[in-house]
Design an enzyme around this catalytic site. Structure first.
Site, PDB file in Angstrom:
ATOM      1  N   SER A  67       0.854  -1.274  -0.100  1.00 30.99           N
ATOM      2  CA  SER A  67      -0.153  -0.159   0.049  1.00 30.99           C
ATOM      3  C   SER A  67       0.806   1.429  -0.078  1.00 30.99           C
ATOM      4  O   SER A  67       0.103   2.265  -0.353  1.00 30.99           O
ATOM      5  CB  SER A  67      -0.990   0.161   1.236  1.00 30.99           C
ATOM      6  OG  SER A  67      -0.359   0.080   2.273  1.00 30.99           O
TER       7      SER A  67
ATOM      8  N   LYS B 197       1.205   4.488   6.885  1.00 30.83           N
ATOM      9  CA  LYS B 197       0.411   5.165   6.053  1.00 30.83           C
ATOM     10  C   LYS B 197       0.868   6.482   6.075  1.00 30.83           C
ATOM     11  O   LYS B 197       1.399   7.014   6.996  1.00 30.83           O
ATOM     12  CB  LYS B 197      -1.164   5.145   6.614  1.00 30.83           C
ATOM     13  CG  LYS B 197      -1.678   3.654   6.343  1.00 30.83           C
ATOM     14  CD  LYS B 197      -2.030   3.469   5.108  1.00 30.83           C
ATOM     15  CE  LYS B 197      -2.681   2.071   5.115  1.00 30.83           C
ATOM     16  NZ  LYS B 197      -2.166   0.958   4.160  1.00 30.83           N
TER      17      LYS B 197
END
Length: 144
Positions: free
Chosen positions: A61, A98
């Site tokens: 991701s 993230k």
């Protein structure tokens, strides 16, 4: 994406040679053998143990930020996470890597891969920031 915490970084590493010429990715330069100084990776990565730790990334991701599955990240837990920082965090006890986004009072954890939607931190969610990613390190011999 998950994160495996590897522990704190010990200070006092070995000094390695730093060469004065830049290394070409094309043809080798005849001046590439001029050593300028010795530099430690502790100094290069500005490691200030015990505030720094290593974590291994699992998942794709964050590829858009240059962080790939299996990479090590060097994390500074003494920095206050700001909008735009890449962070290691626990969201409802799940460890994640993230990009932190703050829009007013709204907190959003963003992937750097379009296959993953933004994760809005909602009321009732528990978000704990474990640190800000300063560097990533890739093993170029790794085949998987």
């Amino acid at each position: 994406m998950s994160v495996t915490l590897l522990g704190p970084i010990a200070s006092g590493g070995v000094a390695l040679p730093l060469y004065s010429s830049q290394i070409s990715a094309g043809f080798p330069s005849p001046a590439a053998d001029h050593m300028e100084e010795l530099i430690s990776l502790d100094e290069l990565f500005d490691i200030r143990a015990p505030h720094m730790y290593l974590a291994r990334i699992n998942g794709d991701s964050m590829q858009g930020a240059g962080i790939f599955s299996g990479d090590l990240v060097i994390v500074d837990r003494s920095k206050e996470a700001r909008h735009g920082d890449i962070v290691i965090a626990a969201l409802n006890t799940e460890s994640v890597c993230k990009r932190l986004s703050k829009r007013g009072s709204q907190v959003i954890l963003l992937a750097e891969n379009s296959h993953y939607p933004p994760r809005y931190v909602m009321e009732g969610d528990e978000l704990v920031i474990w640190g800000v990613v300063n560097y990533s390190v890739r093993d170029h011999e790794r085949t998987s």
